[in-house]
Enzyme design. Sequence first.
Site, PDB file in Angstrom:
ATOM      1  N   ILE A   7     103.734  18.176 -12.690  1.00 52.14           N
ATOM      2  CA  ILE A   7     105.110  17.781 -12.409  1.00 52.14           C
ATOM      3  C   ILE A   7     105.668  16.943 -13.543  1.00 52.14           C
ATOM      4  CG2 ILE A   7     104.276  15.800 -11.040  1.00 52.14           C
ATOM      5  CD1 ILE A   7     106.881  16.027  -9.391  1.00 52.14           C
ATOM      6  N   ASN A  81     110.962  18.552 -12.583  1.00 55.08           N
ATOM      7  CA  ASN A  81     111.802  17.589 -11.873  1.00 55.08           C
ATOM      8  C   ASN A  81     112.555  16.646 -12.809  1.00 55.08           C
ATOM      9  OD1 ASN A  81     112.586  15.711  -9.561  1.00 55.08           O
ATOM     10  ND2 ASN A  81     111.264  14.381 -10.779  1.00 55.08           N
ATOM     11  N   TYR A 148     125.729  17.885 -17.071  1.00 52.71           N
ATOM     12  CA  TYR A 148     124.784  17.952 -15.957  1.00 52.71           C
ATOM     13  C   TYR A 148     125.003  19.215 -15.135  1.00 52.71           C
ATOM     14  CZ  TYR A 148     122.103  16.475 -11.852  1.00 52.71           C
ATOM     15  OH  TYR A 148     121.190  16.404 -10.821  1.00 52.71           O
ATOM     16  N   LYS A 152     122.241  22.324 -14.875  1.00 50.78           N
ATOM     17  CA  LYS A 152     121.652  22.660 -13.574  1.00 50.78           C
ATOM     18  C   LYS A 152     122.001  24.096 -13.172  1.00 50.78           C
ATOM     19  CE  LYS A 152     119.307  18.992 -12.694  1.00 50.78           C
ATOM     20  NZ  LYS A 152     117.837  19.055 -12.668  1.00 50.78           N
ATOM     21  N   VAL A 183     119.974  12.050  -2.783  1.00 52.90           N
ATOM     22  CA  VAL A 183     118.756  11.285  -2.495  1.00 52.90           C
ATOM     23  C   VAL A 183     118.916   9.849  -2.989  1.00 52.90           C
ATOM     24  CG1 VAL A 183     116.239  11.314  -2.674  1.00 52.90           C
ATOM     25  CG2 VAL A 183     117.520  13.453  -2.899  1.00 52.90           C
ATOM     26  N   THR A 185     118.038   7.327  -4.970  1.00 55.02           N
ATOM     27  CA  THR A 185     117.263   7.097  -6.194  1.00 55.02           C
ATOM     28  C   THR A 185     118.088   6.288  -7.194  1.00 55.02           C
ATOM     29  OG1 THR A 185     118.099   9.108  -7.243  1.00 55.02           O
ATOM     30  CG2 THR A 185     116.103   9.323  -5.895  1.00 55.02           C
TER      31      THR A 185
END
Length: 242
Positions: A7, A81, A148, A152, A183, A185
């Site tokens: 990962i 990730n 971004y 993505k 999320v 974060t």
Amino acid sequence: MKKVLIITGGSKGIGAGIVNAYLTDGFQIYSIARTFNKDVSVAIKQYTVDLTLTENIEKLFEDIFKEIDPKETGQITLINNAGTLGEIAPLTRLKPLDIQQTVALNLTSVLVSCAVFIKSCQSWACKKSIINISSGAAQKPYFGWSVYCATKSAIDMLSKNIAIEQEEEKHPVRALSIAPGVVDTGMQAQIRSSSKDNFKTIDRFIQLKENNQLLEPSYVGHSILQMDKDDQLTSGSILRVQ
């Protein structure tokens, strides 16, 4: 037979949630990140690497694969990730270097990692998966997120492309693209600290935090593990944590 996870961005945030879920499920984990996490299990082998220096990725994967015995491996998964929003601002306000570094981490490093991973285990007969962590921003434009959103979106197409390239292989690698949702974060904290002049929909993300509507990394990690286990999911699928 061993289960192996490689990962990127596994030291914090969503990555840490994924690592904990896979560790609980008995995976041997190789975590690649810019920072070292002192709080994780000693069973996790950590590699402190700047993935924007994409010329180093091939050697890194060679070192990891030297430690993995294909005869003892029943499953191996790569989760890409690591990612960054970069500077939040309209495209015309971005510095060329920031654009370059964001693309290098979000896209170029993923392309290289997928290529090296597939070449390294193409002949292996075990279950093999690539999971690319995408975003709702791959499908929906956001003011101030041009790089971004673009990277993505490219990640989603990469997953689809890997799927068709692997169709006729004797031992195919399955590729999935998964958007984890909103999320709780450090990336969300970065979003909330931006200016409305650079990010016009900031109020929505502030409200999500205030209303406790952000997903926990642990929940997201478990959800991604379950998708990885689901053999009914078709390679090239674009998915979202529910």
